[in-house]
Design an enzyme around this catalytic site. Sequence first.
Site, PDB file in Angstrom:
ATOM      1  CD  GLU A   1       6.620  17.947  -9.978  1.00 38.02           C
ATOM      2  OE1 GLU A   1       5.525  17.898 -10.515  1.00 38.02           O
ATOM      3  OE2 GLU A   1       7.230  16.936  -9.583  1.00 38.02           O
TER       4      GLU A   1
ATOM      5  CB  CYS B   1      14.680  15.204  -5.342  1.00 38.48           C
ATOM      6  SG  CYS B   1      14.383  14.550  -6.993  1.00 38.48           S
TER       7      CYS B   1
ATOM      8  CB  CYS C   1      11.405  14.588 -19.548  1.00 36.96           C
ATOM      9  SG  CYS C   1      12.694  13.339 -19.792  1.00 36.96           S
TER      10      CYS C   1
ATOM     11  CB  CYS D   1      10.479   6.591 -19.206  1.00 32.77           C
ATOM     12  SG  CYS D   1      12.251   6.767 -19.455  1.00 32.77           S
TER      13      CYS D   1
ATOM     14  CB  CYS E   1       8.224   8.816 -16.443  1.00 33.22           C
ATOM     15  SG  CYS E   1       8.831  10.292 -15.620  1.00 33.22           S
TER      16      CYS E   1
ATOM     17  N   GLY F   1      13.160  15.637 -15.909  1.00 34.52           N
ATOM     18  CA  GLY F   1      14.187  15.885 -16.920  1.00 34.52           C
ATOM     19  C   GLY F   1      15.306  14.878 -16.898  1.00 34.52           C
ATOM     20  CD  GLU F   2      18.984  11.596 -18.672  1.00 33.07           C
ATOM     21  OE1 GLU F   2      18.232  10.821 -18.070  1.00 33.07           O
ATOM     22  OE2 GLU F   2      20.200  11.706 -18.397  1.00 33.07           O
TER      23      GLU F   2
ATOM     24  CB  SER G   1      19.052   9.987 -11.406  1.00 30.84           C
ATOM     25  OG  SER G   1      18.314   8.862 -11.799  1.00 30.84           O
TER      26      SER G   1
ATOM     27  CB  SER H   1      16.659   5.021 -14.622  1.00 25.83           C
ATOM     28  OG  SER H   1      16.638   6.064 -13.679  1.00 25.83           O
TER      29      SER H   1
ATOM     30  CG  HIS I   1      13.486   1.557 -14.678  1.00 32.18           C
ATOM     31  ND1 HIS I   1      13.822   1.682 -13.353  1.00 32.18           N
ATOM     32  CD2 HIS I   1      13.392   2.813 -15.147  1.00 32.18           C
ATOM     33  CE1 HIS I   1      13.922   2.971 -13.038  1.00 32.18           C
ATOM     34  NE2 HIS I   1      13.668   3.672 -14.107  1.00 32.18           N
TER      35      HIS I   1
ATOM     36  CG  ASN J   1       4.306   7.342  -6.453  1.00 29.23           C
ATOM     37  OD1 ASN J   1       3.102   7.295  -6.253  1.00 29.23           O
ATOM     38  ND2 ASN J   1       5.126   8.119  -5.769  1.00 29.23           N
TER      39      ASN J   1
ATOM     40  CB  CYS K   1       9.725  13.000 -11.409  1.00 29.24           C
ATOM     41  SG  CYS K   1      10.142  11.329 -11.814  1.00 29.24           S
TER      42      CYS K   1
HETATM   43  N1  SAH Z   1      15.926  11.113 -16.255  1.00 29.33           N
HETATM   44  C1  SAH Z   1      16.579  10.671 -15.075  1.00 29.33           C
HETATM   45  C2  SAH Z   1      16.143  11.362 -13.797  1.00 29.33           C
HETATM   46  C3  SAH Z   1      14.688  11.604 -13.605  1.00 29.33           C
HETATM   47  S1  SAH Z   1      13.664  10.214 -13.240  1.00 29.33           S
HETATM   48  C4  SAH Z   1      16.448   9.173 -14.932  1.00 29.33           C
HETATM   49  O1  SAH Z   1      15.773   8.568 -15.759  1.00 29.33           O
HETATM   50  O2  SAH Z   1      17.050   8.601 -14.040  1.00 29.33           O
HETATM   51  C5  SAH Z   1      14.105   9.773 -11.611  1.00 29.33           C
HETATM   52  C6  SAH Z   1      13.696   8.364 -11.236  1.00 29.33           C
HETATM   53  O3  SAH Z   1      12.297   8.278 -10.964  1.00 29.33           O
HETATM   54  C7  SAH Z   1      13.996   7.400 -12.330  1.00 29.33           C
HETATM   55  O4  SAH Z   1      14.562   6.221 -11.870  1.00 29.33           O
HETATM   56  C8  SAH Z   1      12.616   7.192 -12.904  1.00 29.33           C
HETATM   57  O5  SAH Z   1      12.574   6.053 -13.653  1.00 29.33           O
HETATM   58  C9  SAH Z   1      11.771   7.183 -11.640  1.00 29.33           C
HETATM   59  N2  SAH Z   1      10.332   7.317 -11.869  1.00 29.33           N
HETATM   60  C10 SAH Z   1       9.691   7.943 -12.869  1.00 29.33           C
HETATM   61  N3  SAH Z   1       8.354   7.812 -12.783  1.00 29.33           N
HETATM   62  C11 SAH Z   1       8.131   7.066 -11.676  1.00 29.33           C
HETATM   63  C12 SAH Z   1       6.949   6.554 -11.051  1.00 29.33           C
HETATM   64  N4  SAH Z   1       5.730   6.800 -11.528  1.00 29.33           N
HETATM   65  N5  SAH Z   1       7.093   5.800  -9.928  1.00 29.33           N
HETATM   66  C13 SAH Z   1       8.319   5.553  -9.418  1.00 29.33           C
HETATM   67  N6  SAH Z   1       9.454   6.002  -9.963  1.00 29.33           N
HETATM   68  C14 SAH Z   1       9.380   6.742 -11.087  1.00 29.33           C
END
Ligand code: SAH
Length: 343
Positions: free
Chosen positions: A89, A102, A109, A113, A116, A159-160, A191, A214, A216, A290, A333
């Site tokens: 995406e 983005c 991934c 998390c 996610c 992805g990371e 990120s 990230s 959190h 989200n 994502c």
């Molecule tokens: N792996 C990297 C980049 C991808 S995630 C990272 O962890 O930063 C990009 C961002 O979107 C991260 O901050 C992640 O925690 C957030 N994200 C993932 N799922 C989400 C969701 N359901 N709602 C809001 N943000 C989310």
Amino acid sequence: MKNLFGLTLDELAAELDPLPKFRAKQIAAHIYKHGVKTFDDMNDLPKTLRAELSTRFEIKAAELVTQLDSRDGLTTKFLLAFSDGAAVEVVLMRHDYGNGICISSQVGCQMGCKFCASTLKGLERNLTAAEMLAEIFFAAEIFSGEGQKLDSVVVMGTGEPLMNFDALIKMLRLLHEDYCLGMSYRKITISTCGIVPAIKKLRDEKIPVTLSISLHAPDDKLRSALMPINSAFGLKSLLAAGDDYAQVTGRRVTYEYILLGGVNDTEEHARRLAKILSGQLANVNLIPYNPVRERDFNPPTNHAVKKFFHFLNTHGIGATVRKEMGADVNAACGQLKASKNIF
Ligand code: SAH
């Protein structure tokens, strides 16, 4: 057939050997400056050479699978496929301060998390530098078709990125080259969920991209429950790596903080967050969760978001709330892809 898209000038010259280097330069300009997709359209090359090249090489970026436009017209989400059928995406964002994209760095991934969607099916494979660049070119072409230009890139999709380090760095260096898009490193954000040794490696690359971490959660117990990577690299070492990145590069680090209703969004969490970030060259981007169908979390209330935001800003931590863009196009994502797999 060998694909020339995504090669550096030196790699192009090596592929085209024994042709003189200026041919590689001409072809790089066609591919990266003019978006030319066939050798036939390279009208400053002799016809015989064009014919010969097209028997050996191709210029292939990414193919569109699905497009979803948000109702407000500001966000467009694309599912793009590569030659092996793997799909990722990308999200185009039209902000009042510029046009951004983005991009994804991996197919799936492995980081696990808990909130996610991208990690639900694990890691399929890394993207190559060429594939990440193809995502960016896809957006650049759309913007230029609208009489606009692409201003910034965030590597914040599926992805990371720091688990795909070498391809990421190769793509960033190519993107920055004058013969490519010539994009300033300052317009690029990476990120990460917090791969501490890779943050140090990124610092040593001496490319001043913006780092976004990230976070959190403001303590190890909660962070480890939400993000398995925290068991390998705890908060103390992560914050030290962020601080060090900011000191060495002079670039302010952004800490992303998803607000999960009733989990990490109370005033006590805000207080602890302000405490661990005090004195850092950093700001916080609050992201209201989200909802993901397969995940058992709730978004925060508007009241909780406002209170959290206010607490940070009145306690020395610059914070913003991510404008909710494209919730109607599954912009979190992994959600577009996940929903495609379901139906
Ligand atoms: N792996 C990297 C980049 C991808 S995630 C990272 O962890 O930063 C990009 C961002 O979107 C991260 O901050 C992640 O925690 C957030 N994200 C993932 N799922 C989400 C969701 N359901 N709602 C809001 N943000 C989310």
